[in-house]
Design a protein around this motif. Structure first.
Motif, PDB file in Angstrom:
ATOM      1  N   PHE A   1     -38.280 -16.872 -34.133  1.00 15.74           N
ATOM      2  CA  PHE A   1     -37.725 -18.118 -33.613  1.00 15.74           C
ATOM      3  C   PHE A   1     -38.695 -19.283 -33.728  1.00 15.74           C
ATOM      4  O   PHE A   1     -39.911 -19.101 -33.759  1.00 15.74           O
ATOM      5  N   LEU A   2     -38.092 -20.465 -33.843  1.00 12.51           N
ATOM      6  CA  LEU A   2     -38.828 -21.730 -33.885  1.00 12.51           C
ATOM      7  C   LEU A   2     -38.201 -22.664 -32.869  1.00 12.51           C
ATOM      8  O   LEU A   2     -37.015 -22.974 -32.952  1.00 12.51           O
ATOM      9  N   SER A   3     -38.987 -23.109 -31.925  1.00 12.01           N
ATOM     10  CA  SER A   3     -38.492 -23.962 -30.850  1.00 12.01           C
ATOM     11  C   SER A   3     -39.195 -25.317 -30.889  1.00 12.01           C
ATOM     12  O   SER A   3     -40.391 -25.410 -30.592  1.00 12.01           O
ATOM     13  N   TYR A   4     -38.473 -26.352 -31.302  1.00 10.61           N
ATOM     14  CA  TYR A   4     -39.004 -27.719 -31.361  1.00 10.61           C
ATOM     15  C   TYR A   4     -40.307 -27.778 -32.158  1.00 10.61           C
ATOM     16  O   TYR A   4     -41.273 -28.427 -31.755  1.00 10.61           O
ATOM     17  N   THR A   5     -40.320 -27.110 -33.287  1.00  8.07           N
ATOM     18  CA  THR A   5     -41.479 -27.155 -34.177  1.00  8.07           C
ATOM     19  C   THR A   5     -41.160 -27.804 -35.516  1.00  8.07           C
ATOM     20  O   THR A   5     -42.001 -28.509 -36.080  1.00  8.07           O
ATOM     21  N   LEU A   6     -39.953 -27.574 -36.036  1.00 10.33           N
ATOM     22  CA  LEU A   6     -39.610 -28.091 -37.364  1.00 10.33           C
ATOM     23  C   LEU A   6     -39.689 -29.608 -37.432  1.00 10.33           C
ATOM     24  O   LEU A   6     -40.003 -30.166 -38.488  1.00 10.33           O
ATOM     25  N   SER A   7     -39.428 -30.276 -36.331  1.00  8.61           N
ATOM     26  CA  SER A   7     -39.482 -31.741 -36.314  1.00  8.61           C
ATOM     27  C   SER A   7     -40.912 -32.269 -36.409  1.00  8.61           C
ATOM     28  O   SER A   7     -41.120 -33.478 -36.531  1.00  8.61           O
ATOM     29  N   MET A   8     -41.904 -31.357 -36.367  1.00  6.36           N
ATOM     30  CA  MET A   8     -43.302 -31.771 -36.493  1.00  6.36           C
ATOM     31  C   MET A   8     -43.987 -31.192 -37.728  1.00  6.36           C
ATOM     32  O   MET A   8     -45.159 -31.476 -37.962  1.00  6.36           O
ATOM     33  N   ILE A   9     -43.286 -30.368 -38.482  1.00  7.80           N
ATOM     34  CA  ILE A   9     -43.891 -29.703 -39.636  1.00  7.80           C
ATOM     35  C   ILE A   9     -43.526 -30.468 -40.907  1.00  7.80           C
ATOM     36  O   ILE A   9     -42.342 -30.612 -41.222  1.00  7.80           O
ATOM     37  N   PRO A  10     -44.507 -30.966 -41.664  1.00  4.29           N
ATOM     38  CA  PRO A  10     -44.178 -31.709 -42.892  1.00  4.29           C
ATOM     39  C   PRO A  10     -43.303 -30.911 -43.853  1.00  4.29           C
ATOM     40  O   PRO A  10     -42.274 -31.400 -44.325  1.00  4.29           O
ATOM     41  N   ASP A  11     -43.702 -29.690 -44.169  1.00  7.84           N
ATOM     42  CA  ASP A  11     -42.901 -28.849 -45.064  1.00  7.84           C
ATOM     43  C   ASP A  11     -41.971 -27.983 -44.208  1.00  7.84           C
ATOM     44  O   ASP A  11     -42.077 -26.753 -44.180  1.00  7.84           O
ATOM     45  N   TRP A  12     -41.034 -28.630 -43.547  1.00 10.54           N
ATOM     46  CA  TRP A  12     -40.177 -27.899 -42.604  1.00 10.54           C
ATOM     47  C   TRP A  12     -39.201 -26.974 -43.328  1.00 10.54           C
ATOM     48  O   TRP A  12     -38.862 -25.908 -42.813  1.00 10.54           O
ATOM     49  N   ARG A  13     -38.765 -27.349 -44.510  1.00 11.79           N
ATOM     50  CA  ARG A  13     -37.898 -26.448 -45.277  1.00 11.79           C
ATOM     51  C   ARG A  13     -38.654 -25.178 -45.670  1.00 11.79           C
ATOM     52  O   ARG A  13     -38.111 -24.071 -45.628  1.00 11.79           O
ATOM     53  N   GLY A  14     -39.918 -25.346 -46.070  1.00  5.89           N
ATOM     54  CA  GLY A  14     -40.737 -24.189 -46.390  1.00  5.89           C
ATOM     55  C   GLY A  14     -40.930 -23.281 -45.187  1.00  5.89           C
ATOM     56  O   GLY A  14     -40.966 -22.051 -45.321  1.00  5.89           O
ATOM     57  N   ALA A  15     -41.040 -23.879 -44.000  1.00  8.66           N
ATOM     58  CA  ALA A  15     -41.198 -23.094 -42.772  1.00  8.66           C
ATOM     59  C   ALA A  15     -39.947 -22.267 -42.490  1.00  8.66           C
ATOM     60  O   ALA A  15     -40.036 -21.108 -42.075  1.00  8.66           O
TER      61      ALA A  15
ATOM     62  N   TYR B   1     -48.703 -30.232 -21.321  1.00 17.11           N
ATOM     63  CA  TYR B   1     -47.583 -30.039 -22.241  1.00 17.11           C
ATOM     64  C   TYR B   1     -46.381 -29.400 -21.557  1.00 17.11           C
ATOM     65  O   TYR B   1     -45.270 -29.931 -21.595  1.00 17.11           O
ATOM     66  N   ASP B   2     -46.562 -28.253 -20.937  1.00 17.39           N
ATOM     67  CA  ASP B   2     -45.427 -27.540 -20.360  1.00 17.39           C
ATOM     68  C   ASP B   2     -44.804 -28.307 -19.198  1.00 17.39           C
ATOM     69  O   ASP B   2     -43.585 -28.290 -19.018  1.00 17.39           O
ATOM     70  N   LEU B   3     -45.626 -28.993 -18.422  1.00 22.04           N
ATOM     71  CA  LEU B   3     -45.114 -29.750 -17.281  1.00 22.04           C
ATOM     72  C   LEU B   3     -44.209 -30.886 -17.731  1.00 22.04           C
ATOM     73  O   LEU B   3     -43.162 -31.144 -17.128  1.00 22.04           O
ATOM     74  N   THR B   4     -44.572 -31.561 -18.814  1.00 19.05           N
ATOM     75  CA  THR B   4     -43.796 -32.715 -19.257  1.00 19.05           C
ATOM     76  C   THR B   4     -42.637 -32.328 -20.157  1.00 19.05           C
ATOM     77  O   THR B   4     -41.551 -32.910 -20.075  1.00 19.05           O
ATOM     78  N   ARG B   5     -42.827 -31.336 -21.023  1.00 18.14           N
ATOM     79  CA  ARG B   5     -41.783 -31.010 -22.005  1.00 18.14           C
ATOM     80  C   ARG B   5     -40.561 -30.339 -21.397  1.00 18.14           C
ATOM     81  O   ARG B   5     -39.503 -30.329 -22.013  1.00 18.14           O
ATOM     82  N   ARG B   6     -40.677 -29.788 -20.204  1.00 17.16           N
ATOM     83  CA  ARG B   6     -39.537 -29.105 -19.592  1.00 17.16           C
ATOM     84  C   ARG B   6     -38.347 -30.034 -19.401  1.00 17.16           C
ATOM     85  O   ARG B   6     -37.211 -29.579 -19.316  1.00 17.16           O
ATOM     86  N   TYR B   7     -38.600 -31.343 -19.360  1.00 23.11           N
ATOM     87  CA  TYR B   7     -37.526 -32.294 -19.075  1.00 23.11           C
ATOM     88  C   TYR B   7     -36.761 -32.737 -20.317  1.00 23.11           C
ATOM     89  O   TYR B   7     -35.688 -33.315 -20.197  1.00 23.11           O
ATOM     90  N   TYR B   8     -37.308 -32.487 -21.507  1.00 25.34           N
ATOM     91  CA  TYR B   8     -36.581 -32.975 -22.688  1.00 25.34           C
ATOM     92  C   TYR B   8     -36.542 -32.006 -23.865  1.00 25.34           C
ATOM     93  O   TYR B   8     -35.862 -32.280 -24.860  1.00 25.34           O
ATOM     94  N   LEU B   9     -37.203 -30.873 -23.785  1.00 25.33           N
ATOM     95  CA  LEU B   9     -37.049 -29.860 -24.838  1.00 25.33           C
ATOM     96  C   LEU B   9     -35.922 -28.924 -24.415  1.00 25.33           C
ATOM     97  O   LEU B   9     -36.140 -27.770 -24.029  1.00 25.33           O
ATOM     98  N   LEU B  10     -34.716 -29.436 -24.519  1.00 27.78           N
ATOM     99  CA  LEU B  10     -33.547 -28.725 -24.008  1.00 27.78           C
ATOM    100  C   LEU B  10     -33.093 -27.642 -24.977  1.00 27.78           C
ATOM    101  O   LEU B  10     -33.127 -27.827 -26.190  1.00 27.78           O
ATOM    102  N   GLY B  11     -32.645 -26.532 -24.412  1.00 27.90           N
ATOM    103  CA  GLY B  11     -32.128 -25.445 -25.232  1.00 27.90           C
ATOM    104  C   GLY B  11     -33.106 -24.317 -25.469  1.00 27.90           C
ATOM    105  O   GLY B  11     -32.742 -23.292 -26.063  1.00 27.90           O
ATOM    106  N   ARG B  12     -34.343 -24.445 -25.008  1.00 31.50           N
ATOM    107  CA  ARG B  12     -35.328 -23.387 -25.236  1.00 31.50           C
ATOM    108  C   ARG B  12     -34.952 -22.096 -24.520  1.00 31.50           C
ATOM    109  O   ARG B  12     -35.015 -21.009 -25.096  1.00 31.50           O
ATOM    110  N   ASP B  13     -34.569 -22.202 -23.264  1.00 34.41           N
ATOM    111  CA  ASP B  13     -34.231 -21.001 -22.508  1.00 34.41           C
ATOM    112  C   ASP B  13     -32.923 -20.377 -23.003  1.00 34.41           C
ATOM    113  O   ASP B  13     -32.757 -19.150 -22.941  1.00 34.41           O
ATOM    114  N   ARG B  14     -32.010 -21.193 -23.496  1.00 31.90           N
ATOM    115  CA  ARG B  14     -30.807 -20.654 -24.120  1.00 31.90           C
ATOM    116  C   ARG B  14     -31.190 -19.795 -25.315  1.00 31.90           C
ATOM    117  O   ARG B  14     -30.640 -18.697 -25.509  1.00 31.90           O
ATOM    118  N   LEU B  15     -32.120 -20.277 -26.124  1.00 30.80           N
ATOM    119  CA  LEU B  15     -32.576 -19.514 -27.283  1.00 30.80           C
ATOM    120  C   LEU B  15     -33.162 -18.175 -26.835  1.00 30.80           C
ATOM    121  O   LEU B  15     -32.860 -17.122 -27.414  1.00 30.80           O
TER     122      LEU B  15
END
Length: 207
Positions: free
Chosen positions: A112-126, A12-26
């Motif tokens: 903080f939530l980093s690239y999680t809401l796009s996978m959570i069905p009840d994202w508004r509730g989150a 996960y960490d090896l592959t996601r570093r290339y497209y989960l942009l903005g995490r370190d800014r957060l």
């Protein structure tokens, strides 16, 4: 989630570093107060918590995830980093969690939530649950996929098609949902487009 991440967690960490942009800014923007508390909702492999704990050594960190498989990897990563005494992990549901029951902590200086809401069905509730977990003066930080509004249409179509394969849905109403949560807890929102809309960042500061 366990079905998705049982094998992916190892790369996960090896592959996601290339497209989960903005995490370190957060993480740079967290700036918690000395001795403060920080909670990550949907902590995954604990990559973000480890980076943040090294950057903010006087802060206490907490994280939870719904995936037992991810938490197994997270606990191993935290132990390997020598941070088991400063990062506490638990299993929880982003849309319905009780931090007092999970960690014995009622409210946090930063959430903080980093690239999680796009996978959570009840994202508004989150979002609403995360906002309620803020202490007065606390800040909720979110980064996730945007709508690619400043990028070529073919890129957007290809990215969205690829994300659907992993049950990932960028939330086009993200800013509106955070604005609603801000109204619920008494706070103000700031919305920022990153990388021509590739990612969206939203902050909610509770009064």
């Amino acid at each position: 989630m366990d079905a998705i991440y049982r094998s992916q967690r190892h790369i996960y960490d090896l592959t996601r570093r290339y497209y989960l942009l903005g995490r370190d800014r957060l993480i740079r923007r967290l700036a918690p107060p000395p001795g403060g508390t920080v909670l990550e909702v949907g902590c995954g492999t604990a990559r973000n918590l480890i980076v943040a704990a090294r950057r903010w050594p006087e802060t206490r960190f907490y994280g939870f995830d719904i995936s037992d498989a991810m938490l197994e990897t997270a606990r191993a990563n935290v132990a390997k980093a020598g941070l088991s005494g400063r990062i506490v992990l638990a299993r929880g549901d982003a849309a319905a969690f009780d931090t007092q029951a999970l960690f014995g902590v009622a409210a946090f200086d930063r959430v903080f939530l980093s690239y999680t809401l796009s996978m959570i069905p009840d994202w508004r509730g989150a979002i609403e649950a995360a906002a309620r977990a803020l202490a007065p003066g606390g800040v909720l930080h979110i980064v996730d996929f945007g709508q690619q509004e400043g990028l070529p249409g073919l890129f957007r179509a290809a990215l969205f098609a690829w994300l659907r394969r992993f049950d990932v849905t960028p939330r086009d109403r993200l800013a509106q949902a955070v604005r609603v949560a801000a109204g619920m807890v008494g706070g103000e929102m700031r919305f920022t487009r990153l990388y021509r809309g590739y990612a969206w960042a939203v902050d909610l500061r509770r009064h």
